[in-house]
Design an enzyme around this catalytic site. Sequence first.
Site, PDB file in Angstrom:
ATOM      1  N   SER A 123      41.690  50.938 -11.262  1.00 29.65           N
ATOM      2  CA  SER A 123      40.446  50.352 -10.779  1.00 29.65           C
ATOM      3  C   SER A 123      39.576  49.895 -11.946  1.00 29.65           C
ATOM      4  O   SER A 123      39.983  49.026 -12.721  1.00 29.65           O
ATOM      5  CB  SER A 123      39.737  51.352  -9.872  1.00 29.65           C
ATOM      6  N   HIS A 155      43.290  51.362  -1.837  1.00 27.74           N
ATOM      7  CA  HIS A 155      42.751  51.622  -3.164  1.00 27.74           C
ATOM      8  C   HIS A 155      42.560  53.133  -3.358  1.00 27.74           C
ATOM      9  O   HIS A 155      42.155  53.840  -2.443  1.00 27.74           O
ATOM     10  CB  HIS A 155      41.395  50.917  -3.289  1.00 27.74           C
ATOM     11  N   ASP A 193      43.262  46.617   0.197  1.00 28.58           N
ATOM     12  CA  ASP A 193      42.352  46.845  -0.931  1.00 28.58           C
ATOM     13  C   ASP A 193      41.578  45.556  -1.190  1.00 28.58           C
ATOM     14  O   ASP A 193      42.189  44.485  -1.338  1.00 28.58           O
ATOM     15  CB  ASP A 193      43.168  47.234  -2.167  1.00 28.58           C
TER      16      ASP A 193
END
Length: 317
Positions: free
Chosen positions: A166, A291, A261
Amino acid sequence: MSIDQPEVTAAEELHPEIEGLLQQMGAEPIPSFESLSPEGSREFVSAMFPSADEPEPVGDVMQLEIGEAGVPVRVYVPEETEAPYPTFVYLHGGGWVFGDLDSHDATCRALTNASGRMVVSVDYRLAPEHKFPTPLEDCYTALEWLFDDAIAMQVDTDSVAVGGDSAGGNLAAAVSLLARDRDGPSIERQVLIYPVTNHTFDTRSYEENAEGYLLTKGAMEWFWDHYLETGIDGKNPYASPMLARDLSDLPPATVITCGFDPLRDEGAAYASRLEEANVPVSHRNYDDAIHGIAQMLVDPMDLSRARDLIDDVAADL
């Protein structure tokens, strides 16, 4: 720069384990990140991703502080690999606002054992107290330190990879750009796990996955607002690697995206741009996943798809 949207999609249904997890999480009201203060978000995530009662064992664990700022790093030494160690510098996710050595302890332990590499987890300073580019410079400092102290740390400098999930994937991509542009340490591979690559919110995956899959569009806007001093910083390629004019001569890349996501399409687009720049790329899309799965390794969130991700990253390393 606009993002071409590659043909990367979600499966018709979530993986059953992930669907069950989201149903369980939806049984009780969960605050949105944008409704919390940065401090509140850190407390919430710490409770959401607790440390394991019995952490996965590795050969050894050391904690150090590096650089003038005294940035903490945690070093995981593999059990069976002999020194000098192939090494993986890991940069945790958390929207640049939360996350620390403990939040990704299970992830780093699993990567150490699956890859046989020494893993160095970096506890870079967080926004909004420390905005762009401070977190990035902390991560680059950790990379330089590892090469400067390679003998003492028993690092194989011919085999040092950088990665993260991320926001950590964003930082890993930016560290790779910095190392190239500053003629810095040689990175063997960059591992970008559902990375943030562009300060924009107009992709198809943002539209499809704006709500309901743990990470939301509103949360991403909140993260960016805390990370950047001003909106113009979002045009800086070290904040938005997708906006770099030239992606040639970067390390080979593993790029992982998830179907459900908001960041799916910008990750896929970055993989495509790397390929166009003749950078070898392994792009893996978990079309039935959400995610955050790289952290879901501790009960009650010990997901098989999380283990698949760790094994795939280890195979590429």
